[in-house]
Write a protein that holds these residues in place. Structure first.
Motif, mmCIF file in Angstrom:
data_model
loop_
_atom_site.group_PDB
_atom_site.id
_atom_site.type_symbol
_atom_site.label_atom_id
_atom_site.label_comp_id
_atom_site.label_asym_id
_atom_site.label_seq_id
_atom_site.Cartn_x
_atom_site.Cartn_y
_atom_site.Cartn_z
ATOM 1 N N SER A 189 12.957 15.662 1.665
ATOM 2 C CA SER A 189 11.825 16.145 2.452
ATOM 3 C C SER A 189 11.240 15.114 3.406
ATOM 4 N N CYS A 190 11.603 13.835 3.248
ATOM 5 C CA CYS A 190 11.008 12.783 4.075
ATOM 6 C C CYS A 190 12.032 12.259 5.078
ATOM 7 N N PRO A 191 11.625 12.061 6.320
ATOM 8 C CA PRO A 191 12.583 11.628 7.342
ATOM 9 C C PRO A 191 13.026 10.180 7.227
ATOM 10 N N ASP A 192 12.185 9.311 6.653
ATOM 11 C CA ASP A 192 12.603 7.917 6.544
ATOM 12 C C ASP A 192 12.819 7.536 5.084
ATOM 13 N N TYR A 193 13.407 6.388 4.891
ATOM 14 C CA TYR A 193 13.917 5.949 3.597
ATOM 15 C C TYR A 193 12.850 5.123 2.884
ATOM 16 N N HIS A 194 12.258 5.718 1.827
ATOM 17 C CA HIS A 194 11.238 5.026 1.056
ATOM 18 C C HIS A 194 11.845 4.333 -0.162
ATOM 19 N N THR A 195 11.140 3.326 -0.638
ATOM 20 C CA THR A 195 11.612 2.569 -1.791
ATOM 21 C C THR A 195 11.526 3.380 -3.077
ATOM 22 N N SER A 196 12.164 2.874 -4.114
ATOM 23 C CA SER A 196 12.192 3.556 -5.406
ATOM 24 C C SER A 196 10.815 3.635 -6.063
ATOM 25 N N GLY B 272 1.905 6.620 -5.132
ATOM 26 C CA GLY B 272 3.148 5.851 -5.216
ATOM 27 C C GLY B 272 3.427 5.130 -3.907
ATOM 28 N N PRO B 273 3.986 3.929 -3.968
ATOM 29 C CA PRO B 273 4.172 3.104 -2.763
ATOM 30 C C PRO B 273 5.320 3.605 -1.885
ATOM 31 N N ARG B 274 4.987 4.393 -0.887
ATOM 32 C CA ARG B 274 6.025 4.900 0.018
ATOM 33 C C ARG B 274 6.361 3.827 1.057
ATOM 34 N N SER B 275 6.833 2.728 0.556
ATOM 35 C CA SER B 275 7.128 1.573 1.405
ATOM 36 C C SER B 275 8.482 1.739 2.082
ATOM 37 N N CYS C 266 12.547 -3.948 4.551
ATOM 38 C CA CYS C 266 12.887 -5.076 3.681
ATOM 39 C C CYS C 266 14.359 -5.456 3.819
ATOM 40 N N ILE C 267 15.192 -4.513 4.200
ATOM 41 C CA ILE C 267 16.601 -4.833 4.442
ATOM 42 C C ILE C 267 16.743 -5.617 5.744
ATOM 43 N N ASP C 268 15.981 -5.220 6.764
ATOM 44 C CA ASP C 268 16.021 -5.943 8.038
ATOM 45 C C ASP C 268 15.320 -7.296 7.953
ATOM 46 N N HIS C 269 14.286 -7.383 7.110
ATOM 47 C CA HIS C 269 13.485 -8.609 6.966
ATOM 48 C C HIS C 269 13.287 -8.877 5.471
ATOM 49 N N PRO C 270 14.294 -9.392 4.777
ATOM 50 C CA PRO C 270 14.226 -9.520 3.323
ATOM 51 C C PRO C 270 13.142 -10.485 2.846
ATOM 52 N N ARG D 88 11.097 -6.273 -2.001
ATOM 53 C CA ARG D 88 12.216 -5.604 -2.650
ATOM 54 C C ARG D 88 12.061 -4.072 -2.647
ATOM 55 N N ASP D 89 12.262 -3.435 -3.831
ATOM 56 C CA ASP D 89 12.428 -1.986 -3.870
ATOM 57 C C ASP D 89 11.161 -1.222 -4.249
ATOM 58 N N GLY D 90 10.020 -1.867 -4.181
ATOM 59 C CA GLY D 90 8.762 -1.158 -4.392
ATOM 60 C C GLY D 90 8.408 -0.850 -5.829
ATOM 61 N N VAL D 91 9.288 -1.170 -6.793
ATOM 62 C CA VAL D 91 9.000 -0.809 -8.180
ATOM 63 C C VAL D 91 7.877 -1.651 -8.769
#
Length: 444
Positions: free
Chosen positions: A146-153, A187-190, A195-199, A203-206
């Motif tokens: 349902s979301c257009p961009d890729y959010h963390t876990s 929940g953190p929809r980060s 983070c992949i482009d600028h590590p 990390r994965d928001g957990v």
């Protein structure tokens, strides 16, 4: 009529868990504790623990110890510090269809619960783990749809953690709905690709997903409202078979290497080529990796930090070519300046392949070619990574990985006892589960 997620959460019992579910939970428990052991030594884990201690000190609900450290914080604080710790080493279990990870949030949050309550049986712990995983995976699928961009876990594991905690707190069905809604909303929809482009240590928001879920359960218990959780109630296609099928069995994968899963097929292919042709890294003059679009954004030809290593592809592939492994030794800071690895990494070209991008849904594809110093070229066809259900890691491989990570930190004796208890954790009495908690939550 589909089973409502809140009814599933209330009615689920240990006797309902198929053996395949228990087998996954046992493997994931052992695998996660190995990652937590080596993660406890990282700067990221130390910083997260200090930050959590500053804002999440002991609360009225009780104390819980931080994984592999023993510091007593509130349950939310212990969940936060533990989740960041596990996430600091990108080697924990995952789910390719959700493009993320549940165990890195679920285990720290539920170890905090077990430590705070201290009367859980192993069967109770297994039931809560299964609930948290299953809800997390299904909420994640719904969110990605349902979301257009890729959010963390962290965005969807918060919902699974909230369900398990609310169930453990004795909440009724209506309160469980509110707990899920609160966790989903907060929940953190980060942005994962940031983070992949600028590590960095984000990390994965957990690290925020786990305490958000814990907090949501306490808020709902106190009367705070938040229903509905749209990922649970407005996406029936992901919930229709709840109770009849288990996503955690179908979708859980294990990682042989401590870096982003998107790099793994290229690492596997490079390893096979080196062994098949009996090559030495000095014979490699260039590397070409064809893969899907997002994987090319990993890049990482000269990572400067562990975070940049985790979200790299060229450097981990080069490390495999040079050293023949990606284990705990390759996580050492001096690896980042290894001249042989850097030479191969800088000679690596990443190619954004439209076909591999098209087919990399639920699977991750890459093809590798090596150019040799004598002018020859050897190639591996496109492949997917080991660790998925079609190419599973064996129990022996999971055990070897656990000891590779845990033994240098915890010692062989403690690691062996943890392994024994993980293999039977769902049958442990309360004192046996507390022994496992003591081993998992005490400082090395």
């Amino acid at each position: 009529m589909p089973l409502a997620f809140q009814d599933f959460a209330i009615d689920l019992h240990a006797d309902d868990l198929p053996q395949e579910v228990l087998a996954v939970l046992r493997r994931s428990l052992l695998d996660t504790l190995g990652v937590a052991a080596v993660g406890s030594t990282t700067r990221m884990a130390q910083a997260a623990r200090k930050g959590a201690a500053a804002v999440f000190a002991s609360g009225a609900a009780g104390d819980a110890r931080v994984l592999m450290n023993g510091t007593k914080l509130s349950a939310a604080g212990a969940a936060m510090a533990g989740a960041f710790m596990v996430d600091s080493i990108d080697a924990h279990d995952g789910t390719s269809p959700c493009k993320g990870h549940a165990g890195s949030a679920v285990f720290p949050a539920l170890f905090a619960l077990a430590d705070m309550k201290q009367d859980l049986q192993g069967a109770d712990f297994a039931t809560l783990l299964a609930l948290a995983y299953e809800v997390s995976y299904r909420a994640g699928l719904a969110q990605h749809d349902s979301c257009p961009d890729y959010h963390t876990s962290g965005a969807w594991t918060a919902v699974g953690v909230a369900m398990a905690w609310a169930r453990a707190l004795g909440c009724d069905a209506a309160t469980l709905r509110h707990a899920a809604g609160i966790a989903e909303y907060h929940g953190p929809r980060s942005q994962m690709m940031r983070c992949i482009d600028h590590p960095t240590m984000l990390r994965d928001g957990v690290g925020w997903g786990a305490p958000t879920g814990v907090t949501a359960a306490f808020l709902a218990q106190a009367g705070f409202t938040g229903a509905p959780a749209l990922t649970c109630e407005d996406a029936p296609q992901f919930w229709d078979d709840l109770g009849a099928a288990w996503r955690l069995v179908e979708d859980t994968h294990y990682k042989p290497y401590p870096c982003c899963r998107w790099a793994h097929p290229a690492i596997d292919a490079a390893q096979r080529l080196m062994k098949q042709h009996r090559l030495h890294h000095a014979q490699i003059s260039a590397v070409e990796i064809k893969t899907f679009h997002n994987a090319t954004r990993l890049a990482g030809h000269r990572p400067q930090t562990p975070d940049e290593f985790a979200y790299a592809i060229a450097f981990p592939v080069a490390a495999m070519i040079v050293r023949g492994q990606l284990g705990a030794a390759e996580l050492a800071p001096e690896t980042l300046s290894d001249p042989d690895i850097l030479r191969v990494s800088q000679a690596t070209k990443l190619i954004d392949d439209p076909h591999l991008t098209q087919i990399s849904h639920g699977k991750r594809w890459a093809a590798v070619s090596l150019t040799l110093t004598d002018g020859r070229s050897v190639s591996a066809p496109p492949c997917t990574p080991r660790g998925d259900r079609d190419q599973p890691l064996s129990d022996t491989e999971i055990s070897e990985k656990f000891h590779l990570f845990a033994d240098p930190v915890l010692g062989e004796t403690r690691a062996l006892e943890i392994e024994k208890l993980c293999a039977e954790f769902d049958n442990l009495p309360a004192d046996g589960l507390q022994r496992l908690c003591d081993l998992a939550l005490s400082a090395p």
